[in-house]
Design an enzyme around this catalytic site. Sequence first.
Site, PDB file in Angstrom:
ATOM      1  N   SER A  48       0.838  -1.204   0.000  1.00 35.79           N
ATOM      2  CA  SER A  48       0.000   0.000   0.000  1.00 35.79           C
ATOM      3  C   SER A  48       0.875   1.257   0.000  1.00 35.79           C
ATOM      4  CB  SER A  48      -0.878  -0.037   1.256  1.00 35.79           C
ATOM      5  OG  SER A  48      -1.989   0.786   1.120  1.00 35.79           O
ATOM      6  N   PRO A  49       0.384   2.369  -0.564  1.00 34.26           N
ATOM      7  CA  PRO A  49       1.201   3.588  -0.584  1.00 34.26           C
ATOM      8  C   PRO A  49       1.497   4.093   0.825  1.00 34.26           C
ATOM      9  CG  PRO A  49      -1.069   4.043  -1.264  1.00 34.26           C
ATOM     10  CD  PRO A  49      -0.926   2.558  -1.190  1.00 34.26           C
ATOM     11  N   GLN A  90       0.927   6.667  -7.247  1.00 33.51           N
ATOM     12  CA  GLN A  90      -0.261   7.322  -6.691  1.00 33.51           C
ATOM     13  C   GLN A  90      -0.043   8.827  -6.794  1.00 33.51           C
ATOM     14  OE1 GLN A  90      -1.026   7.702  -2.414  1.00 33.51           O
ATOM     15  NE2 GLN A  90      -2.991   6.690  -2.710  1.00 33.51           N
ATOM     16  N   TYR A 144      -7.605  14.821   1.605  1.00 35.31           N
ATOM     17  CA  TYR A 144      -6.786  15.663   0.729  1.00 35.31           C
ATOM     18  C   TYR A 144      -7.696  16.372  -0.277  1.00 35.31           C
ATOM     19  CZ  TYR A 144      -3.039  13.173   3.046  1.00 35.31           C
ATOM     20  OH  TYR A 144      -2.205  12.670   4.011  1.00 35.31           O
ATOM     21  N   ARG A 192      -8.506   5.966  -5.125  1.00 40.86           N
ATOM     22  CA  ARG A 192      -8.633   5.617  -3.698  1.00 40.86           C
ATOM     23  C   ARG A 192      -9.655   6.545  -3.061  1.00 40.86           C
ATOM     24  NH1 ARG A 192      -4.334   4.293   1.222  1.00 40.86           N
ATOM     25  NH2 ARG A 192      -4.641   2.178   0.509  1.00 40.86           N
ATOM     26  N   ARG A 194       1.468  -1.071   6.838  1.00 37.75           N
ATOM     27  CA  ARG A 194       2.436  -1.204   7.943  1.00 37.75           C
ATOM     28  C   ARG A 194       3.151  -2.547   7.982  1.00 37.75           C
ATOM     29  NH1 ARG A 194      -1.652   0.459  12.356  1.00 37.75           N
ATOM     30  NH2 ARG A 194      -2.940  -0.641  10.819  1.00 37.75           N
TER      31      ARG A 194
END
Length: 763
Positions: free
Chosen positions: A413-414, A491, A572, A620, A715
């Site tokens: 994952s980013p 991304q 964002y 996303r 993570r």
Amino acid sequence: MKVAVLGGGPAGLYFAISLKLRDASHEVTVYERNKPDDTFGWGVVLSAETLENLTRNDPVSATWIKRYFAYWDDIAVIHKGVRTLSTGHGFCGIGRKRLLLLLQRRARELKINLNFETEISDPKPFMETHDLVVAADGLNSRARTAFADVFKPDIDVRKCKFVWLGTHQKFDDAFTFIFEHTEHGWVWAHAYQFDQDTATFIIECSEETWERFGFGGMSQQESIAVCEKIFAKHLGGHPLMTNASHIRGSAWINFPRVLCERWSYKNLALMGDAAASAHFSIGSGTKLALESAVALADYVESEPDLEAAFRKYEDARRTEVLKLQSAARNSLEWFEDVERYFELDPVQFNYSLLTRSQRISHENLRLRDPEWLGDAEAWFHRRAGSRDNLRRAPMFAPFRLRDMELKNRVVVSPMAQYKAVDGCPTDWHFAHYAERAKGGAGLLYIEMTCVSPEGRISPGCPGFYAPEHEIAWKRLVDFVHAETEAKICAQIGHSGPKGSTRVGWEEDNAPLPSGNWPVMAASAVPWSPQNQVPKAMDRADMDMVREQFIISAEMAARCGFDMLEIHAAHGYLLSSFITPLTNLRTDKYGGSLENRMRYPLEIFHAVRAAWPAEKPVSMRISANDWVGIEGVTPAEAVTIARMLHDAGVDICDVSAGQTSIRAQPVYGRMFQTPFSDRIRNEVGMATMAVGNIFEPDHVNSILMAGRADLVALARPHLSDPYWTLHAAVQLGDREVKWPNPYLPGRNQAYRLAERNATMGLKV
Ligand SMILES: Cc1cc2nc3c(=O)[nH]c(=O)nc-3n(C[C@H](O)[C@H](O)[C@H](O)COP(=O)(O)OP(=O)(O)OC[C@H]3O[C@@H](n4cnc5c(N)ncnc54)[C@H](O)[C@@H]3O)c2cc1C
Ligand SMILES: Cc1cc2nc3c(=O)[nH]c(=O)nc-3n(C[C@H](O)[C@H](O)[C@H](O)COP(=O)(O)O)c2cc1C
């Protein structure tokens, strides 16, 4: 002690027995409104573990109970006319009436006073005349209502309607779930044998289907006649029976989930269904009742006073109860939403049903029925285009989006690294991403890479807005393509109201001590009181940012990235348009969801046109603002995803939250996966699940149940770049390709894993 037990169900009787066993000098009286032998209901299910607990507590009644147990190992699922059978599930059941008669006999033997046909409408007089009062008066407990201000019950009346029936049709080979499609919608049954010739037959359907049938206006016999017709081909001519003739009307009810803030007041304690209920689909109501009864009896004896006993009772039982209630919630929600899954293939439908409570994992199913699971895995691989009959974990199945072919379903994952200098990725980025590309995942993301200097989150964020950025990213992409089989996704995003903040490990989303740059967003709503008030974007700003997205997409294309993702989540810039919490616009970009989606979709179309047609584009989203109906809800996320799908987005990367400081997320294992599940199965689009997914077992069960097409782990890839290679070792899968220079390490890893397995150690 003088003890009154209100209610002679499993909880009340078993508490009375357990207390007397610990001290025969107690004077215990049970008050029950029914007659001794007119207990209603059919069979109850208990697990082997509960049986052991009962045997330890009272071997006498446990032996009697065991004598009447019906055992079965299989679960059959009948869906679309196909009966799928899996084994190794190990249940046992007994008639509720039989169980209560045995407990009554044991209670009499122990000199407990049993007062039948005694309705208790108020517990208070008992509290004055007795040392201890246990209110075990069931789901609609009068005692709980009498002190509602103390116990603070939270009663959640669930969506489906159900009726508890019995039948002499045999279901003695398997716990059977039957799904039938009728002219008024889907109706399903949970059927299990509990003695020689009787089975429980619970019928359930949505409230809408129930209304269309008009069950509410029928007598029990009329409603039963309709149900007999619906399930005729499964009943072999046997009638359905009710033993709830004391209930007026059709006897269909909605399940009430009961939860109480406190379980005791003065000298009164709540127990069993009165304190907490668990949905019948995980068959644990009686287990909870019996085990709570043992716990309270223990503490009443071991503690110096009732206050201490009640405290220990609540401490010890609350966690257990919450765990079961959480599993029960997952299970009942699966049935409430079951219509979403009817389009799944019977293999996947069956798997989804078996894993619905999330208590049974993929490897757990392998232990129960390796043959069945192997076939299911082979089905998954066949569908994914693997070579025939490949029995490998679903995470190792390939996946295709446009012309991009992923070797497996694991995604890095980013994750922002905050190590860029003036937007340029550094050696840190090269080393960090190169390691993860070698780690075995099918798809590797780079972090949110910003479309302009002002669009960065922090001074440490990388960009796609200067020629040197392109050179640095291309070096990485070339390495990944030359040395690994991983695909790499860029991304791209704009930080919007969360820009101009410190790097992650300083203070997340806090403004810079100095050198802040102006920020913009859908509306002039700051992220937090300490953040800048962003400029509400005007049309010129929107055009400028759209051009920046196009330039970044073109750079990413020239670098050779295999896939592009537009970041429209986490508060964002684009997310600030989607969520009504931060979009207060009154023009055509604010208000309705269609308006709020207008600008993000404009960006998507512009990017799509600039991005090679053969390569996929993802978006996303935050599928839940975690603020209730004021923000984006999982239901609205389905509409958002449908709009993305219609626009041509290839896959929805389903994240959640980080859109408001008011959010109240409910964390847990795989906690965002239900949103992906819902989007995938309601919209019919490809999804990626993410969020607290950390074991191979999680990944495999999500994929096999059809809850996502790809699974992203963030993570776990920070602590282990080689997560996928290590997962393969753990699963004993030797087909995963390791980089050639690492082969001796691979050989040792498998050898050690085998040795640990033979020694019974965890790999
Ligand atoms: C009618 C009924 C049928 C059920 N059938 C099944 C089944 O077939 N299979 C299954 O797995 N689970 C069944 N359940 C649910 C499951 O049995 C419960 O989770 C479990 O019984 C909990 O035990 P309990 O003793 O806390 O509550 P209950 O079993 O509900 O027992 C409570 C007792 O208190 C009595 N009572 C209630 N109010 C008063 C009052 N004011 N004064 C005196 N007595 C009172 C009731 O008559 C009852 O006997 C049934 C529940 C009910 C109420
Ligand atoms: C250090 C860190 C940085 C992150 N940066 C990004 C990011 O740049 N873009 C993004 O979409 N998500 C980002 N996330 C969110 C993750 O991609 C992921 O959705 C989230 O961590 C939940 O997954 P996990 O439980 O596997 O960690 C970041 C997460 C972490 C821990």
